[in-house]
Design a protein around this motif. Structure first.
Motif, PDB file in Angstrom:
ATOM      1  N   GLY A 106     -34.487 151.808  16.356  1.00  0.00           N
ATOM      2  CA  GLY A 106     -34.004 152.763  17.427  1.00  0.00           C
ATOM      3  C   GLY A 106     -35.057 153.018  18.226  1.00  0.00           C
ATOM      4  N   ALA A 107     -34.733 153.568  19.562  1.00  0.00           N
ATOM      5  CA  ALA A 107     -35.601 153.869  20.701  1.00  0.00           C
ATOM      6  C   ALA A 107     -35.151 154.852  21.500  1.00  0.00           C
ATOM      7  CB  ALA A 107     -35.996 152.451  21.361  1.00  0.00           C
ATOM      8  N   GLY A 108     -35.938 155.518  22.254  1.00  0.00           N
ATOM      9  CA  GLY A 108     -35.781 156.526  23.391  1.00  0.00           C
ATOM     10  C   GLY A 108     -35.753 157.910  22.992  1.00  0.00           C
ATOM     11  N   THR A 130     -25.864 146.080  19.870  1.00  0.00           N
ATOM     12  CA  THR A 130     -26.664 147.093  20.493  1.00  0.00           C
ATOM     13  C   THR A 130     -25.918 148.137  21.052  1.00  0.00           C
ATOM     14  OG1 THR A 130     -28.470 145.563  21.173  1.00  0.00           O
ATOM     15  CG2 THR A 130     -28.364 147.493  22.290  1.00  0.00           C
ATOM     16  N   ASP A 131     -26.047 149.671  20.759  1.00  0.00           N
ATOM     17  CA  ASP A 131     -25.501 150.608  21.191  1.00  0.00           C
ATOM     18  C   ASP A 131     -26.275 151.701  22.038  1.00  0.00           C
ATOM     19  OD1 ASP A 131     -22.700 150.805  19.508  1.00  0.00           O
ATOM     20  OD2 ASP A 131     -24.441 150.057  18.302  1.00  0.00           O
ATOM     21  N   LYS A 132     -25.830 152.098  23.373  1.00  0.00           N
ATOM     22  CA  LYS A 132     -26.535 152.728  24.042  1.00  0.00           C
ATOM     23  C   LYS A 132     -25.912 154.236  24.071  1.00  0.00           C
ATOM     24  CE  LYS A 132     -27.724 151.314  28.393  1.00  0.00           C
ATOM     25  NZ  LYS A 132     -27.739 150.974  29.843  1.00  0.00           N
ATOM     26  N   TRP A 133     -27.080 155.286  23.893  1.00  0.00           N
ATOM     27  CA  TRP A 133     -26.361 156.626  23.786  1.00  0.00           C
ATOM     28  C   TRP A 133     -26.915 157.277  24.967  1.00  0.00           C
ATOM     29  CZ3 TRP A 133     -23.937 160.102  21.028  1.00  0.00           C
ATOM     30  CH2 TRP A 133     -24.386 161.728  20.909  1.00  0.00           C
ATOM     31  N   ASN A 134     -25.793 158.263  25.855  1.00  0.00           N
ATOM     32  CA  ASN A 134     -26.263 158.774  26.972  1.00  0.00           C
ATOM     33  C   ASN A 134     -26.213 160.355  26.815  1.00  0.00           C
ATOM     34  OD1 ASN A 134     -23.652 159.831  26.558  1.00  0.00           O
ATOM     35  ND2 ASN A 134     -22.603 158.793  28.325  1.00  0.00           N
ATOM     36  N   GLY A 135     -26.335 160.776  25.567  1.00  0.00           N
ATOM     37  CA  GLY A 135     -26.524 162.119  25.321  1.00  0.00           C
ATOM     38  C   GLY A 135     -24.991 163.024  24.702  1.00  0.00           C
ATOM     39  N   THR A 136     -24.098 161.943  25.012  1.00  0.00           N
ATOM     40  CA  THR A 136     -22.768 162.460  24.323  1.00  0.00           C
ATOM     41  C   THR A 136     -22.101 161.508  23.545  1.00  0.00           C
ATOM     42  OG1 THR A 136     -22.537 163.966  26.563  1.00  0.00           O
ATOM     43  CG2 THR A 136     -20.508 163.389  25.138  1.00  0.00           C
ATOM     44  N   SER A 157     -36.688 154.855  26.406  1.00  0.00           N
ATOM     45  CA  SER A 157     -35.330 155.361  26.824  1.00  0.00           C
ATOM     46  C   SER A 157     -34.275 154.357  26.420  1.00  0.00           C
ATOM     47  CB  SER A 157     -35.168 155.658  28.263  1.00  0.00           C
ATOM     48  OG  SER A 157     -35.360 154.424  28.995  1.00  0.00           O
ATOM     49  N   ASN A 158     -32.918 154.693  26.849  1.00  0.00           N
ATOM     50  CA  ASN A 158     -31.872 153.566  26.477  1.00  0.00           C
ATOM     51  C   ASN A 158     -32.085 152.404  27.381  1.00  0.00           C
ATOM     52  OD1 ASN A 158     -30.569 154.605  28.728  1.00  0.00           O
ATOM     53  ND2 ASN A 158     -29.045 155.613  27.714  1.00  0.00           N
ATOM     54  N   SER A 159     -33.024 152.501  28.535  1.00  0.00           N
ATOM     55  CA  SER A 159     -33.199 151.337  29.478  1.00  0.00           C
ATOM     56  C   SER A 159     -34.558 150.432  29.314  1.00  0.00           C
ATOM     57  CB  SER A 159     -32.997 151.690  30.869  1.00  0.00           C
ATOM     58  OG  SER A 159     -33.905 152.833  31.142  1.00  0.00           O
ATOM     59  N   SER A 178     -37.367 142.231  24.440  1.00  0.00           N
ATOM     60  CA  SER A 178     -37.597 143.348  25.427  1.00  0.00           C
ATOM     61  C   SER A 178     -36.282 143.738  26.055  1.00  0.00           C
ATOM     62  CB  SER A 178     -38.808 142.986  26.427  1.00  0.00           C
ATOM     63  OG  SER A 178     -38.730 143.877  27.223  1.00  0.00           O
ATOM     64  N   TRP A 179     -35.961 145.153  25.984  1.00  0.00           N
ATOM     65  CA  TRP A 179     -34.608 145.505  26.488  1.00  0.00           C
ATOM     66  C   TRP A 179     -34.873 146.032  27.832  1.00  0.00           C
ATOM     67  CZ3 TRP A 179     -29.497 145.024  26.271  1.00  0.00           C
ATOM     68  CH2 TRP A 179     -28.610 146.213  27.079  1.00  0.00           C
ATOM     69  N   ASN A 180     -34.157 145.594  29.106  1.00  0.00           N
ATOM     70  CA  ASN A 180     -34.539 146.364  30.283  1.00  0.00           C
ATOM     71  C   ASN A 180     -33.342 147.185  30.817  1.00  0.00           C
ATOM     72  OD1 ASN A 180     -32.283 144.543  30.996  1.00  0.00           O
ATOM     73  ND2 ASN A 180     -33.450 143.153  32.204  1.00  0.00           N
ATOM     74  N   GLY A 181     -32.418 147.513  29.885  1.00  0.00           N
ATOM     75  CA  GLY A 181     -31.303 148.425  30.131  1.00  0.00           C
ATOM     76  C   GLY A 181     -30.152 147.789  30.561  1.00  0.00           C
ATOM     77  N   THR A 182     -30.209 146.409  30.445  1.00  0.00           N
ATOM     78  CA  THR A 182     -28.991 145.339  30.434  1.00  0.00           C
ATOM     79  C   THR A 182     -28.879 144.236  29.372  1.00  0.00           C
ATOM     80  OG1 THR A 182     -28.932 145.719  33.062  1.00  0.00           O
ATOM     81  CG2 THR A 182     -27.564 143.929  32.009  1.00  0.00           C
ATOM     82  N   ASN A 183     -30.296 143.759  29.552  1.00  0.00           N
ATOM     83  CA  ASN A 183     -30.287 142.507  28.561  1.00  0.00           C
ATOM     84  C   ASN A 183     -31.414 142.438  27.599  1.00  0.00           C
ATOM     85  OD1 ASN A 183     -27.858 140.882  29.512  1.00  0.00           O
ATOM     86  ND2 ASN A 183     -29.143 140.905  31.444  1.00  0.00           N
ATOM     87  N   TRP A 184     -31.698 141.757  26.455  1.00  0.00           N
ATOM     88  CA  TRP A 184     -32.621 141.748  25.802  1.00  0.00           C
ATOM     89  C   TRP A 184     -33.348 140.210  25.962  1.00  0.00           C
ATOM     90  CZ3 TRP A 184     -34.701 144.913  22.558  1.00  0.00           C
ATOM     91  CH2 TRP A 184     -33.775 146.136  22.097  1.00  0.00           C
ATOM     92  N   THR A 185     -34.559 140.172  26.267  1.00  0.00           N
ATOM     93  CA  THR A 185     -35.258 138.821  26.686  1.00  0.00           C
ATOM     94  C   THR A 185     -36.176 138.615  25.312  1.00  0.00           C
ATOM     95  OG1 THR A 185     -34.868 139.380  28.865  1.00  0.00           O
ATOM     96  CG2 THR A 185     -36.686 137.951  28.350  1.00  0.00           C
TER      97      THR A 185
END
Length: 332
Positions: A106-108, A130-136, A157-159, A178-185
């Motif tokens: 978890g992160a952010g 990978t799941d992204k949470w936007n507050g809702t 953050s989620n980015s 490492s996650w840049n908001g779109t992809n893992w590298t």
């Protein structure tokens, strides 16, 4: 009523900047910031009891700070999809994550979080999800390059997030992504292979500590510092253990708490504070636990830890804060 001058023999000093050193009881007015300040003595850290989770769990993902936290998924088993949000006193159930798994990263923050990896079913395996949470709501986004559970994780953050080590279908690894908001590298690896490792800091200034090459033994005390490009071995924890909670704003300020000592199977309450060069023992958790939920990128020196195993699965939340040190007085 006695005045400050009556007690100390002189008036409160008016200075343009805070003094480089002060003693307990010293008071001054900083004319540049407009603040009245006092030295309350040597800072002392302590754990206090917070609000309990609605759903007891362990090996969950976590994000956020002591007064604005988030936990999601977790065990026992991979039965939990519940997400809970914390306001510093009460946990509230919010929208569920899409797939149940345990041992996930978890992160952010409470309103901008990322959940990744872990172990789930259909099929039974380490996950790349990978799941992204936007507050809702949670949204499934691009997957990890390598499925893993019990990996270290942190991020702001989620980015922007980081995951390292963990257990894969090929065994325990040193790989970092490492996650840049779109992809893992895939980026540079840890120096020491570990799983059930704890992380703190940001995606460019992180700390990895504890864990082990196997569960339940042996545990590790190793600490590594990440500068955004490479991992560097630094001073070890005072007590090696795995399944700890962790918190910190960067690779120079962190807290490690709880965990299990694989050699003795002891579940511990130990808390250690990191200052950028060494770990120092501070006040223990009130309840010894491992597999704790926590927010890796939480503002030091505060921290929170929720759930975990005692060895039974717990819903308990504890909050760590310092008292003492230099404090600003509200003179309004």
């Amino acid at each position: 009523m006695a005045t400050y001058k009556d007690i100390h023999g002189f008036k409160i000093q008016n200075v343009s900047s805070d003094p480089p050193t002060s003693a307990a009881g010293d008071m001054w007015y900083n004319s540049t910031s407009g603040d009245l300040k006092v030295d309350l003595g040597t800072p002392v850290g302590a754990w206090s009891t917070g609000g309990s989770l609605n759903t007891a769990r362990n090996r969950m993902g976590g994000a956020g700070t002591q007064t604005a936290a988030l936990v999601f998924s977790g065990g026992p088993g991979f039965s939990k999809t519940e997400t809970e949000s914390y306001n510093g006193s009460t946990w509230t159930e919010v929208n569920n994550i899409g797939s149940a798994r345990y041992g996930l990263g978890g992160a952010g923050t409470q309103t901008s979080a990322l959940a990744f990896g872990g172990f789930g079913n259909s099929p039974y395996a380490q996950k790349t999800t990978t799941d992204k949470w936007n507050g809702t709501n949670w949204t499934v986004v691009n997957s990890l390059n390598q499925g893993r559970l019990y990996a270290g994780s942190t991020g702001e953050s989620n980015s922007a997030a980081l995951t390292f080590g963990g257990d894969t279908t090929s065994g325990v690894v040193v790989n970092t992504e490492s996650w840049n908001g779109t992809n893992w590298t895939e980026v540079n690896n840890l120096n020491t292979t570990r799983q059930n490792i704890t992380g703190a800091g940001t995606s460019t200034s992180a700390l990895a500590f504890g864990g082990g090459p196997g569960i339940p033994v042996p545990e590790k005390a190793f600490t590594e510092s990440w500068n955004g490009t490479n991992w560097t071995e630094v001073a070890n924890l005072g007590t090696g253990r795995y399944g700890m909670g962790g918190s910190g704003a960067s690779n120079t300020s962190a807290l490690a708490f709880g965990g299990q000592n694989g050699s003795t199977a002891a579940i511990v309450a130990f808390t250690e504070s990191w200052n950028g060069s060494a770990w120092t023992e501070t006040t223990d958790l009130n309840t010894a636990r491992f597999d704790i939920g926590s927010g890796g990128n939480s503002t030091a020196p505060t921290a929170w830890g929720a759930g975990g195993r005692t060895p039974g699965t717990s819903a308990l939340t504890e909050e760590f804060s310092f008292s003492g040190g230099v404090s600003t007085i509200d003179a309004s």
